[in-house]
Motif scaffolding. Structure first.
Motif, short mmCIF file in Angstrom:
data_model
loop_
_atom_site.label_atom_id
_atom_site.label_comp_id
_atom_site.label_asym_id
_atom_site.label_seq_id
_atom_site.Cartn_x
_atom_site.Cartn_y
_atom_site.Cartn_z
N MET A 125 5.40 43.36 -15.85
CA MET A 125 4.72 43.57 -14.58
C MET A 125 5.26 44.84 -13.92
SD MET A 125 4.86 39.70 -13.00
CE MET A 125 6.63 39.51 -13.20
N GLU A 126 4.44 45.43 -13.08
CA GLU A 126 4.79 46.66 -12.38
C GLU A 126 4.55 46.43 -10.89
OE1 GLU A 126 3.22 50.37 -14.23
OE2 GLU A 126 2.23 50.60 -12.29
N GLY A 127 5.55 46.75 -10.06
CA GLY A 127 5.36 46.57 -8.62
C GLY A 127 6.65 46.64 -7.85
N GLU A 128 6.66 45.97 -6.71
CA GLU A 128 7.84 45.90 -5.86
C GLU A 128 8.71 44.74 -6.35
OE1 GLU A 128 8.23 48.40 -3.57
OE2 GLU A 128 6.43 49.04 -4.64
N LEU A 129 10.01 44.99 -6.45
CA LEU A 129 10.92 44.02 -7.05
C LEU A 129 10.83 42.65 -6.41
CD1 LEU A 129 13.08 43.44 -9.14
CD2 LEU A 129 14.79 44.27 -7.50
N ASP A 130 10.85 42.56 -5.10
CA ASP A 130 10.80 41.26 -4.43
C ASP A 130 9.53 40.49 -4.80
OD1 ASP A 130 13.23 41.69 -3.20
OD2 ASP A 130 12.36 42.31 -1.29
N GLU A 131 8.41 41.18 -4.85
CA GLU A 131 7.14 40.53 -5.20
C GLU A 131 7.16 40.04 -6.64
OE1 GLU A 131 2.32 41.36 -5.14
OE2 GLU A 131 3.68 43.07 -5.14
N LEU A 132 7.70 40.85 -7.55
CA LEU A 132 7.73 40.46 -8.96
C LEU A 132 8.64 39.26 -9.18
CD1 LEU A 132 7.79 44.00 -10.61
CD2 LEU A 132 5.80 42.57 -10.05
N LEU A 133 9.77 39.22 -8.49
CA LEU A 133 10.66 38.06 -8.60
C LEU A 133 10.02 36.81 -8.02
CD1 LEU A 133 14.07 39.78 -7.77
CD2 LEU A 133 13.21 39.06 -10.02
#
Length: 96
Positions: free
Chosen positions: A47-55
């Motif tokens: 996945m690609e994105g903002e770390l908090d969102e991906l976690l």
């Protein structure tokens, strides 16, 4: 531009030892419903994105496994955090 790439492999333990592919499909559906950019590979999904969102998405994936009847889940996670920005395309362009 995204600040993180996160690869995850979900390994759910099923109650009766049944095939895990429907569970993995459900986990990938959680990613798809999130709207983040992602690529499915044979052994993991990136996945690609903002770390908090991906976690957070990984947390939702684990909870979905429980809803489907898993007794536990192993999530193998790899994180590339680069606040200046990173994309899957940038990281793999020389191989394409």
């Amino acid at each position: 531009m995204a600040e993180a790439l996160v690869s995850v492999q979900i390994l759910p333990k099923t109650k009766q030892g049944e095939d895990v592919i429907p569970y993995v499909d459900a986990a990938i559906d959680v990613i798809a419903q999130s709207g983040v950019k992602y690529e499915v590979h044979p052994l993991e999904t990136t996945m690609e994105g903002e770390l908090d969102e991906l976690l957070h998405i990984i947390s939702l994936m684990n909870k979905r496994m429980m809803e489907l009847g898993s007794t536990n889940v192993i999530s193998q996670v790899k994180i590339l955090y680069q606040p200046s920005g990173i994309t899957m395309a940038e990281l793999t362009e020389k191989y394409r």
